[in-house]
Design a protein around this motif. Structure first.
Motif, PDB file in Angstrom:
ATOM      1  N   GLY A   1       0.818  -1.206   0.000  1.00  0.00           N
ATOM      2  CA  GLY A   1       0.000   0.000   0.000  1.00  0.00           C
ATOM      3  C   GLY A   1       0.854   1.258   0.000  1.00  0.00           C
ATOM      4  O   GLY A   1       0.571   2.223  -0.726  1.00  0.00           O
ATOM      5  N   VAL A   2       1.904   1.257   0.800  1.00  0.00           N
ATOM      6  CA  VAL A   2       2.812   2.402   0.852  1.00  0.00           C
ATOM      7  C   VAL A   2       3.464   2.623  -0.508  1.00  0.00           C
ATOM      8  O   VAL A   2       3.528   3.758  -1.013  1.00  0.00           O
ATOM      9  CB  VAL A   2       3.885   2.191   1.941  1.00  0.00           C
ATOM     10  CG1 VAL A   2       4.989   3.242   1.830  1.00  0.00           C
ATOM     11  CG2 VAL A   2       3.256   2.232   3.326  1.00  0.00           C
ATOM     12  N   TRP A   3       3.946   1.557  -1.116  1.00  0.00           N
ATOM     13  CA  TRP A   3       4.596   1.662  -2.430  1.00  0.00           C
ATOM     14  C   TRP A   3       3.621   2.198  -3.475  1.00  0.00           C
ATOM     15  O   TRP A   3       3.957   3.076  -4.286  1.00  0.00           O
ATOM     16  CB  TRP A   3       5.136   0.297  -2.847  1.00  0.00           C
ATOM     17  CG  TRP A   3       5.901   0.316  -4.140  1.00  0.00           C
ATOM     18  CD1 TRP A   3       7.231   0.560  -4.297  1.00  0.00           C
ATOM     19  CD2 TRP A   3       5.379   0.087  -5.449  1.00  0.00           C
ATOM     20  NE1 TRP A   3       7.575   0.490  -5.630  1.00  0.00           N
ATOM     21  CE2 TRP A   3       6.457   0.198  -6.358  1.00  0.00           C
ATOM     22  CE3 TRP A   3       4.114  -0.218  -5.942  1.00  0.00           C
ATOM     23  CZ2 TRP A   3       6.292   0.037  -7.724  1.00  0.00           C
ATOM     24  CZ3 TRP A   3       3.944  -0.373  -7.309  1.00  0.00           C
ATOM     25  CH2 TRP A   3       5.031  -0.259  -8.184  1.00  0.00           C
ATOM     26  N   GLY A   4       2.390   1.683  -3.473  1.00  0.00           N
ATOM     27  CA  GLY A   4       1.399   2.137  -4.438  1.00  0.00           C
ATOM     28  C   GLY A   4       1.048   3.602  -4.254  1.00  0.00           C
ATOM     29  O   GLY A   4       0.893   4.348  -5.227  1.00  0.00           O
ATOM     30  N   GLN A   5       0.914   4.041  -2.996  1.00  0.00           N
ATOM     31  CA  GLN A   5       0.594   5.440  -2.727  1.00  0.00           C
ATOM     32  C   GLN A   5       1.719   6.348  -3.194  1.00  0.00           C
ATOM     33  O   GLN A   5       1.478   7.458  -3.683  1.00  0.00           O
ATOM     34  CB  GLN A   5       0.332   5.630  -1.234  1.00  0.00           C
ATOM     35  CG  GLN A   5       0.056   7.056  -0.814  1.00  0.00           C
ATOM     36  CD  GLN A   5      -1.326   7.553  -1.182  1.00  0.00           C
ATOM     37  OE1 GLN A   5      -2.047   6.889  -1.922  1.00  0.00           O
ATOM     38  NE2 GLN A   5      -1.701   8.708  -0.685  1.00  0.00           N
ATOM     39  N   ARG A   6       2.951   5.892  -3.053  1.00  0.00           N
ATOM     40  CA  ARG A   6       4.104   6.724  -3.412  1.00  0.00           C
ATOM     41  C   ARG A   6       4.305   6.803  -4.925  1.00  0.00           C
ATOM     42  O   ARG A   6       4.594   7.867  -5.460  1.00  0.00           O
ATOM     43  CB  ARG A   6       5.362   6.193  -2.730  1.00  0.00           C
ATOM     44  CG  ARG A   6       6.642   6.927  -3.109  1.00  0.00           C
ATOM     45  CD  ARG A   6       7.769   6.656  -2.147  1.00  0.00           C
ATOM     46  NE  ARG A   6       9.046   7.149  -2.640  1.00  0.00           N
ATOM     47  CZ  ARG A   6       9.399   8.433  -2.659  1.00  0.00           C
ATOM     48  NH1 ARG A   6       8.569   9.355  -2.226  1.00  0.00           N
ATOM     49  NH2 ARG A   6      10.587   8.807  -3.111  1.00  0.00           N
ATOM     50  N   TRP A   7       4.129   5.687  -5.622  1.00  0.00           N
ATOM     51  CA  TRP A   7       4.565   5.620  -7.011  1.00  0.00           C
ATOM     52  C   TRP A   7       3.442   5.586  -8.049  1.00  0.00           C
ATOM     53  O   TRP A   7       3.681   5.932  -9.216  1.00  0.00           O
ATOM     54  CB  TRP A   7       5.461   4.389  -7.218  1.00  0.00           C
ATOM     55  CG  TRP A   7       6.812   4.549  -6.591  1.00  0.00           C
ATOM     56  CD1 TRP A   7       7.239   4.034  -5.406  1.00  0.00           C
ATOM     57  CD2 TRP A   7       7.891   5.312  -7.114  1.00  0.00           C
ATOM     58  NE1 TRP A   7       8.529   4.425  -5.154  1.00  0.00           N
ATOM     59  CE2 TRP A   7       8.959   5.211  -6.189  1.00  0.00           C
ATOM     60  CE3 TRP A   7       8.078   6.073  -8.266  1.00  0.00           C
ATOM     61  CZ2 TRP A   7      10.179   5.843  -6.386  1.00  0.00           C
ATOM     62  CZ3 TRP A   7       9.292   6.701  -8.464  1.00  0.00           C
ATOM     63  CH2 TRP A   7      10.336   6.573  -7.536  1.00  0.00           C
ATOM     64  N   LEU A   8       2.247   5.158  -7.660  1.00  0.00           N
ATOM     65  CA  LEU A   8       1.197   4.999  -8.662  1.00  0.00           C
ATOM     66  C   LEU A   8       0.296   6.227  -8.738  1.00  0.00           C
ATOM     67  O   LEU A   8       0.083   6.913  -7.737  1.00  0.00           O
ATOM     68  CB  LEU A   8       0.346   3.768  -8.339  1.00  0.00           C
ATOM     69  CG  LEU A   8       1.097   2.433  -8.317  1.00  0.00           C
ATOM     70  CD1 LEU A   8       0.135   1.297  -8.007  1.00  0.00           C
ATOM     71  CD2 LEU A   8       1.811   2.184  -9.652  1.00  0.00           C
ATOM     72  N   PRO A   9      -0.250   6.523  -9.915  1.00  0.00           N
ATOM     73  CA  PRO A   9      -1.184   7.654 -10.026  1.00  0.00           C
ATOM     74  C   PRO A   9      -2.481   7.348  -9.287  1.00  0.00           C
ATOM     75  O   PRO A   9      -2.769   6.184  -8.978  1.00  0.00           O
ATOM     76  CB  PRO A   9      -1.411   7.764 -11.543  1.00  0.00           C
ATOM     77  CG  PRO A   9      -1.115   6.399 -12.075  1.00  0.00           C
ATOM     78  CD  PRO A   9      -0.034   5.840 -11.198  1.00  0.00           C
TER      79      PRO A   9
ATOM     80  N   HIS B   1       7.679  11.873  -9.796  1.00  0.00           N
ATOM     81  CA  HIS B   1       7.008  11.477 -11.036  1.00  0.00           C
ATOM     82  C   HIS B   1       6.376  10.114 -10.816  1.00  0.00           C
ATOM     83  O   HIS B   1       7.061   9.141 -10.484  1.00  0.00           O
ATOM     84  CB  HIS B   1       7.989  11.394 -12.198  1.00  0.00           C
ATOM     85  CG  HIS B   1       8.670  12.701 -12.499  1.00  0.00           C
ATOM     86  ND1 HIS B   1       7.993  13.777 -13.059  1.00  0.00           N
ATOM     87  CD2 HIS B   1       9.946  13.113 -12.314  1.00  0.00           C
ATOM     88  CE1 HIS B   1       8.836  14.793 -13.209  1.00  0.00           C
ATOM     89  NE2 HIS B   1      10.033  14.421 -12.757  1.00  0.00           N
ATOM     90  N   SER B   2       5.033  10.041 -10.994  1.00  0.00           N
ATOM     91  CA  SER B   2       4.346   8.760 -10.843  1.00  0.00           C
ATOM     92  C   SER B   2       4.697   7.830 -12.000  1.00  0.00           C
ATOM     93  O   SER B   2       5.072   8.263 -13.094  1.00  0.00           O
ATOM     94  CB  SER B   2       2.827   8.984 -10.816  1.00  0.00           C
ATOM     95  OG  SER B   2       2.439   9.746  -9.715  1.00  0.00           O
ATOM     96  N   LEU B   3       4.567   6.548 -11.757  1.00  0.00           N
ATOM     97  CA  LEU B   3       4.722   5.579 -12.817  1.00  0.00           C
ATOM     98  C   LEU B   3       3.546   5.713 -13.791  1.00  0.00           C
ATOM     99  O   LEU B   3       2.459   6.154 -13.408  1.00  0.00           O
ATOM    100  CB  LEU B   3       4.764   4.162 -12.244  1.00  0.00           C
ATOM    101  CG  LEU B   3       5.939   3.860 -11.309  1.00  0.00           C
ATOM    102  CD1 LEU B   3       5.815   2.438 -10.748  1.00  0.00           C
ATOM    103  CD2 LEU B   3       7.261   4.019 -12.029  1.00  0.00           C
ATOM    104  N   PRO B   4       3.738   5.324 -15.055  1.00  0.00           N
ATOM    105  CA  PRO B   4       2.625   5.451 -16.022  1.00  0.00           C
ATOM    106  C   PRO B   4       1.481   4.527 -15.675  1.00  0.00           C
ATOM    107  O   PRO B   4       1.682   3.469 -15.044  1.00  0.00           O
ATOM    108  CB  PRO B   4       3.271   5.067 -17.355  1.00  0.00           C
ATOM    109  CG  PRO B   4       4.442   4.217 -16.980  1.00  0.00           C
ATOM    110  CD  PRO B   4       4.950   4.776 -15.677  1.00  0.00           C
ATOM    111  N   ARG B   5       0.276   4.916 -16.075  1.00  0.00           N
ATOM    112  CA  ARG B   5      -0.887   4.048 -15.858  1.00  0.00           C
ATOM    113  C   ARG B   5      -0.747   2.803 -16.711  1.00  0.00           C
ATOM    114  O   ARG B   5      -0.300   2.853 -17.850  1.00  0.00           O
ATOM    115  CB  ARG B   5      -2.184   4.771 -16.239  1.00  0.00           C
ATOM    116  CG  ARG B   5      -2.531   5.921 -15.303  1.00  0.00           C
ATOM    117  CD  ARG B   5      -3.915   6.457 -15.617  1.00  0.00           C
ATOM    118  NE  ARG B   5      -4.243   7.598 -14.778  1.00  0.00           N
ATOM    119  CZ  ARG B   5      -4.775   7.498 -13.573  1.00  0.00           C
ATOM    120  NH1 ARG B   5      -5.035   6.308 -13.070  1.00  0.00           N
ATOM    121  NH2 ARG B   5      -5.059   8.583 -12.874  1.00  0.00           N
ATOM    122  N   SER B   6      -1.166   1.673 -16.143  1.00  0.00           N
ATOM    123  CA  SER B   6      -1.103   0.428 -16.909  1.00  0.00           C
ATOM    124  C   SER B   6      -2.356   0.281 -17.733  1.00  0.00           C
ATOM    125  O   SER B   6      -3.367   0.928 -17.480  1.00  0.00           O
ATOM    126  CB  SER B   6      -0.981  -0.757 -15.942  1.00  0.00           C
ATOM    127  OG  SER B   6      -2.053  -0.759 -15.019  1.00  0.00           O
TER     128      SER B   6
END
Length: 221
Positions: A84-92, A216-221
């Protein structure tokens, strides 16, 4: 590591564990909080976790069984929380189709500081739009307890919140503020000003809202 990944790395498995980290749940309650999972896949994943003794099932004949984590399953908490922490930090921010109303409401309820709630029970009515059912909820708040209900509990409603699912999610995750959402009319709040202030303080924000976002967030999949 490979053996562990084989067990918990299948699609949906860690999301099932996430729900059971809140406490024992029925299959129906789990499915409401996981967007896109079919009943067949859920049954298969639960069966796999049972055989591996990560979860147990209990329930008498004729009753809907409930599942709970074993000590081995409970040890997966750090892994789930770190994802959850990783997703909040890196994902849009999530798109509307990726959201589940039951997950949002249960997440909000589980993180309320019940020691700060009033002694006399009060209810907060939440009506979500642009979302699949269930879209109408009541939060019952009293000292030591916060619960989510799908039916009117008959307790005085002190604040009503009408919002799009994505707007309430984005406030909860810290992607925007209550003030901005209200000004944009994606969230409407009704109630006495003092009760509105109290309710917003009780609801707070997700613990993940404190995570510093990557530049910079990772691109949407």
């Amino acid at each position: 590591m490979a053996r562990a990944a084989e067990l918990v790395g299948e699609s949906w498995t860690l999301l099932i564990v996430r729900e059971l980290l809140r406490g024992e749940r029925s299959a129906e309650a789990i499915s409401q909080c996981i967007t896109g999972i079919s009943s067949g896949v859920l049954a298969a994943r639960l069966s796999t976790l049972q055989r591996a003794e990560v979860i147990t099932k209990r329930g008498q004949s004729g009753e809907q069984p409930v599942f709970r984590l074993t000590p081995a399953g409970l040890e997966l908490r750090p892994l789930v929380e770190q994802l959850g922490v990783w997703g909040q930090r890196w994902l849009p921010p999530p798109r509307n189709g990726q959201l589940a109303p039951a997950l949002l409401v249960q997440d909000i309820t589980s993180e309320i500081d019940a020691t700060a709630l009033p002694r006399r029970p009060v209810a907060v009515e939440i009506l979500l739009s642009e979302t699949p059912e269930p879209s109408h909820w009541w939060l019952v708040l009293s000292l030591g307890k916060a619960e989510a209900h799908l039916k009117d509990p008959g307790i005085p409603v002190v604040v009503r919140i009408a919002a799009t699912l994505s707007a309430l999610t984005n406030v909860w995750l810290g992607h925007t503020t209550w003030l901005h959402a209200v000004r944009s009319s994606s969230i409407r709040i009704h109630g006495r000003p003092d009760m509105v202030r109290s309710v917003l303080a009780w609801l707070g924000f997700s613990r993940l809202a404190k995570i510093q976002r990557a530049e910079h967030s990772l691109p949407r999949s």
